[in-house]
Design a protein around this motif. Structure first.
Motif, PDB file in Angstrom:
ATOM      1  N   ASP A   1      -6.175  -1.989  -4.763  1.00  0.00           N
ATOM      2  CA  ASP A   1      -5.375  -2.430  -3.611  1.00  0.00           C
ATOM      3  C   ASP A   1      -6.146  -3.511  -2.856  1.00  0.00           C
ATOM      4  OD1 ASP A   1      -3.558  -2.714  -1.578  1.00  0.00           O
ATOM      5  OD2 ASP A   1      -3.522  -0.601  -1.000  1.00  0.00           O
ATOM      6  N   GLU A   2      -5.731  -4.741  -3.036  1.00  0.00           N
ATOM      7  CA  GLU A   2      -6.357  -5.922  -2.422  1.00  0.00           C
ATOM      8  C   GLU A   2      -7.874  -5.948  -2.628  1.00  0.00           C
ATOM      9  OE1 GLU A   2      -4.992  -7.454   1.188  1.00  0.00           O
ATOM     10  OE2 GLU A   2      -3.046  -6.457   1.104  1.00  0.00           O
TER      11      GLU A   2
ATOM     12  N   THR B   1       0.834  -1.205   0.000  1.00  0.00           N
ATOM     13  CA  THR B   1       0.000   0.000   0.000  1.00  0.00           C
ATOM     14  C   THR B   1       0.870   1.257   0.000  1.00  0.00           C
ATOM     15  OG1 THR B   1      -1.803  -1.158   1.096  1.00  0.00           O
ATOM     16  CG2 THR B   1      -1.801   1.234   1.297  1.00  0.00           C
TER      17      THR B   1
ATOM     18  N   GLN C   1      -7.355   0.302  -0.402  1.00  0.00           N
ATOM     19  CA  GLN C   1      -7.559  -0.857   0.465  1.00  0.00           C
ATOM     20  C   GLN C   1      -8.683  -0.475   1.441  1.00  0.00           C
ATOM     21  OE1 GLN C   1      -3.939  -2.130   2.318  1.00  0.00           O
ATOM     22  NE2 GLN C   1      -4.824  -4.063   2.970  1.00  0.00           N
TER      23      GLN C   1
HETATM   24 MG   LIG Z   1      -1.915  -2.767   2.124  1.00  0.00          MG
END
Ligand SMILES: [Mg+2]
Ligand SMILES: Nc1ncnc2c1ncn2[C@@H]1O[C@H](COP(=O)(O)OP(=O)(O)OP(=O)(O)O)[C@@H](O)[C@H]1O
Length: 311
Positions: free
Chosen positions: A156-157, A45, A85
């Motif tokens: 992000d994820e 991140t 995220q």
């Molecule tokens: Mg992360």
């Protein structure tokens, strides 16, 4: 011609004593899915948010779409899309209202219908955000990241915490984005996700890039052998493998996995089983995967779906 739309060079981010990102260098090509793979706390991140201009690097350089992140923030933000995220949105807006809200916020002239279709949320358009499942919420987040019709999308994820079905639905959406010609920077700790979606992979651990290439390149570079698993054999096949000089990787629940040096040795081994009249239920022949690569490179495990399911 190959065009690099992201160029990261000697990038460092220090938080107090911690070098969270420790001099990393990599490029991302236009139109590819680049997976940035690493365990919790690896620095994913932090890296991605420096590229998105949201965090300031301690040192190093980042060029995105030919522009320096330090000098061209407003222009860059117009041309990229971001799913942070842990994305969340307003509980009491519907799917449709949420997308319209963000489009207005970014003064983006967006085709809401097309976006809803792209993330496959047609039948949920009138549902309130708070009543959506985790997977549907992530798909709303992806739609929101697309309101300005970005050239590069950072996710992000996007599938962490989703069940396998919902995860596959998000994968379908990501594949659809690639077909639209978008470059996708995908952050994940699921090796399977990277294997399925990514054209190119960077593995990050403790702030450093420890492997970089296509899945096949990475596997071929680090593993010269092929795993052969014989399941449910009526005799001890490990003894036969040993006489052929093949290392035994594991013997579990009646399954024996041995390492073959190449295709010829696999054929030889199977012929030998046949000649000795060994019968077995099934077999599995495969190269090691990214999870095993990560284990070899770091001595640690990435989070696997099995571990996740046990949580
Ligand atoms: Mg992360
Ligand atoms: N703002 C911050 N201040 C201090 N330390 C931070 C900050 N942000 C991140 N860190 C630390 O930097 C390291 C990298 O964090 P980062 O969030 O980039 O990892 P990550 O790979 O995204 O992890 P995850 O998979 O859990 O999201 C971690 O040790 C984290 O605790």
């Amino acid at each position: 011609m190959v065009e690099d739309v992201i160029k990261v060079k000697d990038l460092v981010k220090v938080y107090g004593e911690l070098r969270a990102v420790d001099s990393i260098t990599f490029d991302v090509e236009k139109g590819e899915v680049f997976a940035f793979l690493g365990p919790n706390g690896a620095g994913k991140t932090t890296t991605v948010e420096m590229i998105e201009t949201l965090r300031t690097p301690t040192s190093g350089s980042i060029e995105i779409l030919g522009m320096d992140v330090k000098k061209n923030r407003p222009e860059i933000l117009k041309r990229i899309g971001i799913l942070p995220q842990d994305f969340s949105s307003f509980d009491r807006l519907t799917v449709e209202e949420t997308i319209k809200y963000y489009a207005d916020l970014f003064s983006a002239k967006c085709d809401v219908e097309k976006l809803i279709k792209l993330v496959n949320l047609g039948e949920h358009r009138k549902q309130l955000y708070m009543n959506l499942s985790g997977g549907l919420k992530q798909r709303v987040g992806i739609a929101v990241s697309l309101v300005n019709d970005p050239e590069i999308v950072f996710l992000d994820e996007p599938t962490t915490g989703l069940d396998p079905r919902a995860r596959h639905d998000v994968w379908d959406v990501i594949s659809g984005l690639k077909k639209e010609g978008k470059t996708i920077f995908l952050t994940t700790h699921y090796m399977e996700e990277a294997e399925v979606l990514a054209d190119y992979i960077g593995i990050i651990s403790k702030g450093k890039i420890i492997a970089y290439g296509t899945t096949n390149e990475l596997i071929d570079k680090h593993f010269k052998t092929i795993n052969v698993t014989i399941k449910g054999a009526d005799e001890d096949v490990s003894q036969i493998a040993r006489t052929m000089g093949m290392p035994i990787k594991s013997t579990e629940n009646g399954n024996v996995t041995v390492e073959a040096a190449g295709n010829d040795q696999i054929v030889e081994f199977l012929n030998s089983l046949k000649a000795k009249g060994v019968s077995y239920m099934s077999m599995d022949i495969r190269k090691p995967n990214l999870e095993e690569l990560f284990l070899v490179l770091t001595g640690e495990s990435l989070i696997t779906e099995e571990q996740e399911a046990k949580k």
